[in-house]
Design a protein around this motif. Structure first.
Motif, PDB file in Angstrom:
ATOM      1  N   SER A 102      14.205  70.246  38.972  1.00 28.20           N
ATOM      2  CA  SER A 102      13.157  70.484  39.972  1.00 28.20           C
ATOM      3  C   SER A 102      13.368  71.780  40.742  1.00 28.20           C
ATOM      4  CB  SER A 102      13.063  69.300  40.956  1.00 28.20           C
ATOM      5  OG  SER A 102      12.828  68.088  40.271  1.00 28.20           O
TER       6      SER A 102
ATOM      7  N   THR B  91       8.543  70.292  33.812  1.00 23.94           N
ATOM      8  CA  THR B  91       9.534  69.208  33.846  1.00 23.94           C
ATOM      9  C   THR B  91      10.531  69.323  32.704  1.00 23.94           C
ATOM     10  OG1 THR B  91       7.950  67.794  32.635  1.00 23.94           O
ATOM     11  CG2 THR B  91       8.016  67.601  35.041  1.00 23.94           C
TER      12      THR B  91
ATOM     13  N   GLU C 183       8.706  67.954  41.958  1.00 25.52           N
ATOM     14  CA  GLU C 183       9.114  68.309  40.593  1.00 25.52           C
ATOM     15  C   GLU C 183       9.232  69.818  40.394  1.00 25.52           C
ATOM     16  OE1 GLU C 183       7.317  64.940  37.737  1.00 25.52           O
ATOM     17  OE2 GLU C 183       5.805  65.998  38.958  1.00 25.52           O
TER      18      GLU C 183
END
Length: 346
Positions: free
Chosen positions: A239, A233, A266
């Motif tokens: 993403s 992340t 993600e």
């Protein structure tokens, strides 16, 4: 005193050239470093007979292993790459009128281009997995370095306090390093020492996590949630990142698959072909750690010292090293395509 005796063809040409350029015998001798007698004799031979070649090539003892003998020795190597010098000599001498010694065998093999080398250790790839590797390579053959920059690579590795001194050696030529007869296949196995899990990407070197015991699904879930998730992340906030992992049983456990499904918005888990360490550039980082461990002035005496040394070496791996490895991915893909899914030099 200048050089006497017979000269090579090149040296004889130099003598003739110097004399033809107008240099005297003394001047030629001083310039070339040969004796005046040699200068005079060589030039005289050239004037009278036009002779500029030397008889050196016909001098010396006749080679005991002729072209036919070399072909015989080559067949012995092809039949048994791991044969020792003594075994090759013994097998060669069987049925021969004139026997040779091991020194002659060694000289002949070197003349033929053979040297004793340790074989490359490569994974044993089944027919099914060769097809899967080839499918993966075809699916990613158009990926550029920019595409591979979005992948975060991961793997586990075990480092031992002590290593076996037993080494297999084979006879091969320089261009035969990946010949099937010159390889030693391996399978994954356990062992004593320190086990670690690590990851990296083009952007940065990731965490290295010591694993106390054999990695199971529960322990791997902790790694995924505590280390993989924040890394992905942070490095890929849009993403668009891919997380690579191999097909170890704990990676395929249901709780791991369910966790990845919950976070598929993600990042994406890269579908990885089995038995493909040559496609994973993190393997090179393990080699870096291994070499640095061997190069330590004071080797670790226990597992705690070994773990500290591994962590220290890992932290000092440069960003440039990581980027060079990611840049190698298009070449690795091409190598798998060329090998039709088989082993590659990586």
């Amino acid at each position: 005193m200048g050089k006497k005796g017979d000269l090579s063809n090149f040296e004889r040409g130099m003598v003739v050239g110097a004399r033809q350029a107008g240099l005297s015998i003394s001047q030629s001798a001083q310039l070339l470093g040969f004796s005046r007698t040699t200068i005079s004799r060589v030039y005289k031979e050239w004037c009278e007979k036009g002779k500029t070649s030397s008889m050196r090539q016909s001098c010396g003892r006749k080679c005991l292993v002729d072209a036919r003998g070399q072909r015989r020795m080559g067949r012995l190597i092809q039949a048994d790459r791991r044969a020792t010098l003594t075994e090759i000599t013994t097998r060669y001498n069987r049925g021969m009128q004139q026997s040779i010694c091991e020194a002659t065998t060694r000289t002949t093999l070197r003349r033929m281009g053979y040297n004793s080398r340790r074989p490359h250790r490569v994974p044993l790839i089944s027919t099914t997995n060769r097809k899967k590797r080839l499918q993966f390579a075809r699916a990613h053959q158009n990926w550029t370095v920019e595409d591979w920059k979005n992948v975060a690579w991961s793997d586990e590795s075990r480092f031992l306090l002590r290593h076996s001194d037993g080494r297999v050696r084979i006879w091969r030529k320089q261009n035969e390093n990946m010949d099937p007869s010159c390889l030693v296949t391996t399978v994954q196995a356990g062992g004593g020492g320190v086990m670690v899990w690590g990851m990296f990407s083009w952007h940065t070197l990731g965490p290295l996590v010591p694993i106390g015991h054999c990695l199971n699904a529960t322990a791997y879930l902790s790694i995924v949630s505590d280390h993989v998730h924040p890394f992905m992340t942070t490095m890929y906030p849009s993403s668009d990142g891919y997380f690579q992992q191999d097909n170890a049983p704990c990676h395929k456990a249901r709780i791991i698959s369910n966790w990845f499904l919950e976070h598929d918005n993600e990042f994406t888990v890269l579908k990885w072909p089995p038995q493909s360490p040559d496609l994973n550039p993190i393997e090179h980082l393990w080699d870096v750690v291994e070499r640095e461990l061997h190069a330590l002035d004071v080797h670790p005496a226990n597992l705690n010292q070994l773990q500290d040394a591994i962590l220290s070496i890992w932290d000092n791996i440069s960003k440039e090293c990581c980027q060079h490895l990611v840049e190698s991915m298009p070449r690795r893909i091409k190598a798998v395509l060329k090998a039709k899914g088989g082993q590659t030099q990586y």
